[in-house]
Motif scaffolding. Structure first.
Motif, short mmCIF file in Angstrom:
data_model
loop_
_atom_site.label_atom_id
_atom_site.label_comp_id
_atom_site.label_asym_id
_atom_site.label_seq_id
_atom_site.Cartn_x
_atom_site.Cartn_y
_atom_site.Cartn_z
N VAL A 236 -16.77 -28.05 18.68
CA VAL A 236 -17.63 -26.88 18.45
C VAL A 236 -18.57 -27.13 17.28
CG1 VAL A 236 -17.64 -24.48 17.65
CG2 VAL A 236 -16.04 -25.19 19.42
N ALA A 237 -18.02 -27.62 16.18
CA ALA A 237 -18.84 -27.85 14.99
C ALA A 237 -19.93 -28.88 15.26
CB ALA A 237 -17.94 -28.32 13.83
N ALA A 238 -19.57 -29.98 15.92
CA ALA A 238 -20.56 -31.03 16.20
C ALA A 238 -21.63 -30.54 17.17
CB ALA A 238 -19.84 -32.26 16.78
N THR A 239 -21.22 -29.74 18.15
CA THR A 239 -22.18 -29.20 19.11
C THR A 239 -23.15 -28.25 18.43
OG1 THR A 239 -20.60 -29.38 20.93
CG2 THR A 239 -22.44 -27.86 21.23
N GLU A 240 -22.61 -27.38 17.57
CA GLU A 240 -23.48 -26.43 16.88
C GLU A 240 -24.44 -27.14 15.93
OE1 GLU A 240 -23.67 -23.79 18.14
OE2 GLU A 240 -21.86 -22.60 18.31
N ASP A 241 -24.01 -28.25 15.35
CA ASP A 241 -24.92 -29.04 14.50
C ASP A 241 -26.10 -29.55 15.33
OD1 ASP A 241 -23.46 -28.71 12.21
OD2 ASP A 241 -22.38 -30.62 12.37
N GLN A 242 -25.82 -29.99 16.56
CA GLN A 242 -26.89 -30.45 17.45
C GLN A 242 -27.85 -29.31 17.79
OE1 GLN A 242 -27.57 -33.57 18.52
NE2 GLN A 242 -25.87 -34.34 17.29
N VAL A 243 -27.29 -28.13 18.02
CA VAL A 243 -28.11 -26.97 18.36
C VAL A 243 -29.04 -26.61 17.20
CG1 VAL A 243 -28.06 -24.50 18.90
CG2 VAL A 243 -26.45 -26.04 20.01
N VAL A 244 -28.50 -26.64 16.00
CA VAL A 244 -29.31 -26.33 14.82
C VAL A 244 -30.49 -27.30 14.69
CG1 VAL A 244 -29.32 -26.31 12.29
CG2 VAL A 244 -27.49 -25.17 13.53
N LYS A 245 -30.25 -28.56 14.98
CA LYS A 245 -31.33 -29.55 14.91
C LYS A 245 -32.41 -29.25 15.94
CE LYS A 245 -28.46 -33.33 13.12
NZ LYS A 245 -27.86 -34.67 13.41
N HIS A 246 -31.99 -28.89 17.14
CA HIS A 246 -32.96 -28.53 18.18
C HIS A 246 -33.78 -27.31 17.76
CE1 HIS A 246 -32.04 -31.39 21.27
NE2 HIS A 246 -30.77 -31.04 21.34
N LEU A 247 -33.10 -26.32 17.20
CA LEU A 247 -33.80 -25.11 16.78
C LEU A 247 -34.81 -25.41 15.67
CD1 LEU A 247 -30.81 -22.59 16.80
CD2 LEU A 247 -32.72 -22.68 18.40
N ASP A 248 -34.45 -26.29 14.76
CA ASP A 248 -35.40 -26.69 13.70
C ASP A 248 -36.64 -27.34 14.30
OD1 ASP A 248 -33.88 -25.73 11.61
OD2 ASP A 248 -32.89 -27.64 11.21
N GLU A 249 -36.42 -28.20 15.28
CA GLU A 249 -37.56 -28.85 15.94
C GLU A 249 -38.44 -27.84 16.67
OE1 GLU A 249 -35.78 -31.71 18.51
OE2 GLU A 249 -35.07 -33.02 16.88
N HIS A 250 -37.82 -26.88 17.31
CA HIS A 250 -38.58 -25.89 18.05
C HIS A 250 -39.34 -24.95 17.13
CE1 HIS A 250 -35.84 -26.36 21.85
NE2 HIS A 250 -36.48 -27.46 21.51
N LEU A 251 -38.75 -24.62 15.99
CA LEU A 251 -39.44 -23.77 15.01
C LEU A 251 -40.71 -24.44 14.50
CD1 LEU A 251 -36.36 -22.33 13.08
CD2 LEU A 251 -38.14 -20.97 14.22
N GLU A 252 -40.69 -25.76 14.45
CA GLU A 252 -41.89 -26.48 14.00
C GLU A 252 -42.96 -26.53 15.09
OE1 GLU A 252 -40.70 -30.33 12.75
OE2 GLU A 252 -39.63 -29.63 10.96
N GLN A 253 -42.55 -26.39 16.35
CA GLN A 253 -43.49 -26.56 17.46
C GLN A 253 -44.15 -25.28 17.95
OE1 GLN A 253 -42.17 -29.14 20.74
NE2 GLN A 253 -40.50 -29.85 19.45
#
Length: 222
Positions: free
Chosen positions: A149-166
Motif C-alpha cells: 500500500v505504502a509503495a503504491t501510494e508513493d507511486q500515485v503521489v509521483k504521478h499526481l506531481d507530474e500531472h499538476l505540472e502539466q
C-alpha cells in the motif's frame, strides 16, 4: 486512517461466501459509471470552470483518465488485500482505505465527463490484475500487504506531481482535485508504514514504477 483502524478489534464475522459477494459488489461499484457515491463533495465545486482549448481539454481529460484508472487499481488492490488479510484489524483497515478512495474515483470520473471524455475501457482489465496482486500480497503477509500500500501510494503521489505540472495554470477545477488527492494519498502511505508496513527496497519500487508506466501509457487515450 489505517493506523486508527488497526486499533479496532471488533468486527462482524463474514463467511467466505459473504466476502465473495461483497467483493463482487465492490467491483460493480468501482467499474459501473457513477455507481460509487463519494462521502465528500468534489473540491472542484468551489472553483470556476476555465476556458480550455480543445487540445488542453483533451490533454487534461487524458491525465484524469489515468488518475481514474489509478483509483480503480487502488480499489481492486485494497479489496484483494482485504480478502486475504490474516489479521481482522488489517482487513478492516483495507476496507476502510477502499472506502476513502471512492471519493477520488468519483471526483475523477466527474471531471472527465465535464471535459467531454470518458473513463478508460481498460478499467476491468486493470481491476482484475490489481485485485490479484492485492490478494497475493495479503497471502504473503500483512506487513508485505501494508508495505505494498505504502509503495503504491508513493507511486500515485509521483504521478499526481507530474500531472499538476502539466495542467494549464488556470484550470482551477482539475488542480483542486489533484491537490486533495495528493494529500490523501500521502497520508495513506504514511499510515500504512506506521501500521507496520514493510519498506520496500528500491529495486521493487523500480519494478512497480515500470508497471505503472504501462498503465499510464495505455489509458491516456483509451
Amino acid at each position: 486512517m489505517l493506523s486508527v483502524e488497526l486499533a479496532m478489534s471488533n468486527e462482524r464475522q463474514f463467511s467466505p461466501v459473504d466476502r465473495l459477494l461483497m467483493q463482487a459488489d465492490a467491483a460493480m461499484r468501482t467499474l459501473l459509471p457513477f455507481s460509487g457515491a463519494p462521502a465528500r463533495p468534489s473540491p472542484a465545486i468551489l472553483q470556476n470552470e476555465s476556458a480550455l482549448s480543445d487540445d488542453e481539454a483533451r490533454h487534461v481529460a487524458g491525465l484524469m483518465r489515468i488518475n481514474h484508472t489509478g483509483e480503480v487499481c487502488a480499489q481492486a488492490l485494497y479489496q484483494g488485500q482485504a480478502l486475504t488479510a490474516k489479521l481482522p484489524q488489517v482487513r478492516k483497515a483495507m476496507e476502510h482505505a477502499a472506502d476513502e478512495e471512492i471519493d477520488h474515483l468519483a471526483w475523477c470520473e466527474q471531471r472527465i465527463r465535464e471535459l467531454g471524455s470518458h473513463p478508460s475501457v481498460l478499467n476491468p482489465l486493470f481491476y482484475g490484475l490489481s485485485f490479484g496482486v492485492g490478494a497475493v500480497a495479503g497471502l504473503i503477509g500483512d506487513r508485505v500487504s501494508l508495505g505494498f500500500v505504502a509503495a503504491t501510494e508513493d507511486q500515485v503521489v509521483k504521478h499526481l506531481d507530474e500531472h499538476l505540472e502539466q495542467i494549464p495554470a488556470d484550470d482551477a477545477k482539475t488542480r483542486a482535485i489533484l491537490e486533495q488527492m495528493r494529500e490523501d494519498e500521502e497520508q495513506h502511505a504514511t499510515s500504512a508504514l506506521d501500521a507496520g508496513g514493510l519498506r520496500f527496497p528500491a529495486p521493487v519500487k523500480l519494478g512497480m514504477s515500470l508497471l505503472s508506466k504501462v498503465m499510464t501509457k495505455s489509458t491516456y487515450r483509451i
